[in-house]
Design a protein around this motif. Structure first.
Motif, short mmCIF file in Angstrom:
data_model
loop_
_atom_site.label_atom_id
_atom_site.label_comp_id
_atom_site.label_asym_id
_atom_site.label_seq_id
_atom_site.Cartn_x
_atom_site.Cartn_y
_atom_site.Cartn_z
N GLU A 70 -52.15 -12.32 17.40
CA GLU A 70 -50.80 -12.86 17.58
C GLU A 70 -49.70 -11.82 17.56
OE1 GLU A 70 -49.52 -15.49 14.44
OE2 GLU A 70 -50.72 -14.41 12.97
N MET A 71 -49.97 -10.60 17.06
CA MET A 71 -48.87 -9.64 16.94
C MET A 71 -49.37 -8.21 17.05
SD MET A 71 -46.07 -9.22 13.84
CE MET A 71 -45.35 -10.84 14.18
N MET A 72 -48.62 -7.37 17.73
CA MET A 72 -48.81 -5.93 17.73
C MET A 72 -47.47 -5.29 17.41
SD MET A 72 -49.23 -5.16 21.84
CE MET A 72 -48.94 -3.38 21.75
N LYS A 73 -47.50 -4.10 16.88
CA LYS A 73 -46.27 -3.43 16.49
C LYS A 73 -45.94 -2.33 17.50
CE LYS A 73 -45.94 -5.78 12.64
NZ LYS A 73 -46.05 -5.23 11.29
N ILE A 74 -44.71 -2.38 18.01
CA ILE A 74 -44.26 -1.33 18.93
C ILE A 74 -43.19 -0.45 18.28
CG2 ILE A 74 -44.82 -2.68 20.98
CD1 ILE A 74 -41.76 -3.22 21.25
N GLY A 75 -42.95 -0.67 17.01
CA GLY A 75 -41.98 0.13 16.29
C GLY A 75 -41.94 -0.32 14.84
N ARG A 76 -41.15 0.37 14.06
CA ARG A 76 -40.99 0.03 12.65
C ARG A 76 -39.55 0.28 12.24
NH1 ARG A 76 -45.36 -2.08 9.34
NH2 ARG A 76 -47.28 -1.61 10.45
N ARG A 77 -39.10 -0.51 11.28
CA ARG A 77 -37.79 -0.24 10.69
C ARG A 77 -37.84 1.03 9.88
NH1 ARG A 77 -36.54 -5.50 7.32
NH2 ARG A 77 -38.71 -5.12 6.71
N GLY A 78 -36.69 1.66 9.73
CA GLY A 78 -36.58 2.78 8.82
C GLY A 78 -36.51 2.28 7.39
N SER A 79 -36.83 3.16 6.45
CA SER A 79 -36.78 2.79 5.04
C SER A 79 -36.18 3.94 4.24
CB SER A 79 -38.19 2.49 4.52
OG SER A 79 -38.18 2.24 3.13
N GLY B 121 -28.61 -7.04 14.15
CA GLY B 121 -29.84 -6.85 14.90
C GLY B 121 -29.61 -6.11 16.20
N THR B 122 -30.69 -5.58 16.78
CA THR B 122 -30.63 -4.86 18.05
C THR B 122 -31.69 -5.44 18.98
OG1 THR B 122 -32.18 -3.15 17.29
CG2 THR B 122 -29.83 -2.77 16.87
N ASP B 123 -31.87 -4.82 20.12
CA ASP B 123 -32.77 -5.38 21.14
C ASP B 123 -34.18 -5.65 20.60
OD1 ASP B 123 -30.74 -5.32 22.95
OD2 ASP B 123 -31.41 -3.52 24.00
N HIS B 124 -34.70 -4.74 19.79
CA HIS B 124 -36.08 -4.88 19.33
C HIS B 124 -36.19 -5.11 17.82
CE1 HIS B 124 -37.73 -3.83 23.22
NE2 HIS B 124 -36.96 -2.75 23.27
N PHE C 60 -37.91 3.42 14.67
CA PHE C 60 -38.30 3.88 16.00
C PHE C 60 -38.86 2.70 16.78
CE2 PHE C 60 -42.33 3.94 13.85
CZ PHE C 60 -43.26 3.64 14.83
N VAL C 61 -38.90 2.84 18.08
CA VAL C 61 -39.51 1.83 18.94
C VAL C 61 -40.16 2.54 20.11
CG1 VAL C 61 -37.41 1.42 20.31
CG2 VAL C 61 -39.16 -0.35 20.15
N THR C 62 -41.36 2.11 20.46
CA THR C 62 -42.02 2.54 21.69
C THR C 62 -41.67 1.50 22.74
OG1 THR C 62 -43.83 3.62 20.49
CG2 THR C 62 -44.23 3.03 22.79
N GLU C 63 -40.83 1.88 23.67
CA GLU C 63 -40.34 0.91 24.65
C GLU C 63 -41.49 0.31 25.44
OE1 GLU C 63 -37.39 -0.26 25.16
OE2 GLU C 63 -36.18 1.05 23.87
N PRO C 64 -41.44 -1.00 25.69
CA PRO C 64 -42.47 -1.63 26.51
C PRO C 64 -42.62 -0.91 27.85
CG PRO C 64 -41.12 -3.30 25.47
CD PRO C 64 -40.46 -1.98 25.17
N VAL D 285 -46.62 5.57 20.41
CA VAL D 285 -47.58 5.00 19.47
C VAL D 285 -47.34 3.50 19.32
CG1 VAL D 285 -46.07 5.63 17.52
CG2 VAL D 285 -48.50 5.15 17.10
N VAL D 286 -48.43 2.74 19.26
CA VAL D 286 -48.36 1.32 18.96
C VAL D 286 -49.39 1.02 17.87
CG1 VAL D 286 -47.60 0.70 21.28
CG2 VAL D 286 -50.04 0.63 20.73
N GLU D 287 -49.30 -0.16 17.30
CA GLU D 287 -50.23 -0.56 16.24
C GLU D 287 -50.82 -1.92 16.58
OE1 GLU D 287 -48.60 0.05 12.16
OE2 GLU D 287 -46.80 0.67 13.25
N PHE D 288 -52.13 -2.02 16.38
CA PHE D 288 -52.78 -3.32 16.46
C PHE D 288 -54.00 -3.31 15.56
CE2 PHE D 288 -55.82 -6.47 17.79
CZ PHE D 288 -55.02 -7.60 17.76
#
Length: 381
Positions: free
Chosen positions: A173-182, A224-227, A299-303, A342-345
């Motif tokens: 149901e979900m893959m990650k194309i980016g992460r919030r900063g911390s 919020g922003t686009d992603h 960061f975000v890995t653009e589609p 980079v993406v995550e699944f």
């Protein structure tokens, strides 16, 4: 038919390795032997006692990378577990144990997929596998050390998939194309100690610190922003350490944690907090010092083609089109994003870090199928 690598057996074997950060526990040694026997060139990139493994098959590009970790968080009280947390037991269609979800199953699945693929259909390109024993800790000597080793040895990836668990409740149901900063900000307010009966002879730092925390917590950082969803700020502790009820303390501390999107950087947020601290300190007549620890930038890995390739592979194997998400905490993708897209699944992570952590056995098999399809489609393209 050639014998294939069983990702379930491999996951169970990895769970039996006691790898609480940063202990190696035999996990990387076992994986290194398996990969070497399959024709991968295997290296250790250990640093400061942290175990790291780099394995490459092939000499030419393109280079598809996989990243993961074998270290785990502590188990807590083992007697509270239904099964031995380091037993790797299979029961009720589930594989139980610490790290089964986060993320020894992911490592087993991509290692098994890679080994079988190069044996059956050697690609016109290279597969590079990187595995660390320091993801659950600070990460300082984990994936950053691997990337440094790769740079020093002329290795690099064109694209990378991190096998962290990404699905909240349902496989695919979900893959990650980016992460919030911390980031974490530690605030220390300084005043002058005194008797509570004579507050005019003291300088209480607490009202100023509380005022600053209210200003920070009341601020709408963005919408919020686009992603990404809106950034968040949480006050996590206020500490005075004052056992006496009739003493105004000289010092008080607080800490806030911010999870931020790509409207901000760690530096811009640090600058904002320091500006607010200066304003309050002047108004309250106290001193306020701020210190910052930035765990990772957003960061975000653009589609695009790579994101679509992974999404299609997930959909083909599960029948579910994955949501492209940037939710959750941090992962080692925060280091890899400076090296390549980079993406995550990975699997359903509902039980990670919990007592009785477990995964569905059929999901491990399914995950290997997804990774196998990703490898096939990547090199077919």
């Amino acid at each position: 038919m050639p014998e294939t690598t069983d990702p379930v057996d491999l996951t169970a074997a990895l769970v039996r390795c006691q790898t609480v950060t940063p202990a190696e526990g035999g996990a990387l040694h076992m994986l290194g032997e398996m990969l070497a026997a399959a024709g991968f060139r295997v290296h250790r990139a250990d640093r400061n006692g942290t175990p790291n493994l780099v394995a490459r098959w092939g000499n030419e590009g393109p280079v598809l990378g996989f990243n993961g970790h074998t270290d785990v968080v502590p188990t807590g009280d083992p007697s509270a577990w239904r099964h031995d947390p380091f037993g790797g037991q299979i029961s009720q269609g589930r594989l139980w144990g610490r790290g089964s979800a986060d993320m020894k199953s992911g490592v087993a699945a991509f290692v098994a997929a890679a080994i079988d693929f190069v044996a059956a259909t050697p690609p016109n390109g290279s597969i590079l596998i990187t595995i660390t024993g320091d993801e659950e800790g600070t990460g300082t000597d984990g994936t950053p050390a691997i990337l440094e080793w790769m740079r020093d040895n002329g290795d690099r990836m064109d694209h990378c998939l991190v096998g962290e668990p990404t699905c909240p409740t349902r496989m695919g149901e979900m893959m990650k194309i980016g992460r919030r900063g911390s980031m974490t900000a530690t605030l220390v307010a300084y005043g002058k100690q005194g008797h509570t009966a004579y507050p005019d002879r003291a300088q209480n730092p607490l009202p100023g610190l509380v005022r600053l925390l209210d200003r920070l917590a009341s601020k709408t950082l963005d919408r919020g922003t686009d992603h990404f969803g809106p950034s968040t700020l949480a006050i996590t502790t206020i500490d005075v350490g004052n056992p006496a009820s009739n003493v105004i303390p000289a010092e008080a501390r607080a800490r806030v944690n911010i999870r931020f999107n790509d409207a901000h950087t760690g530096q811009s947020l640090s600058d904002w907090i320091e500006e607010e601290a200066d304003i309050v300190a002047k108004e309250a007549g106290i001193g306020i010092a701020a210190g910052f620890e930035i765990s990772g930038e957003s960061f975000v890995t653009e589609p695009g083609p790579f994101v679509e390739l992974v999404a299609k592979a997930v959909e083909a194997e599960t029948g579910v089109r994955p949501e492209l998400s940037t939710s959750g905490g941090t992962s080692d993708a925060r280091f890899i994003k400076d090296h390549c897209p980079v993406v995550e699944f990975g699997l359903v992570g509902a039980t990670m870090h919990q007592t009785d952590e477990h995964v569905e056995v059929e999901h491990i098999v399914q995950l290997k199928g997804i990774y196998s399809r990703i490898i096939r489609d990547y090199f077919a393209g």
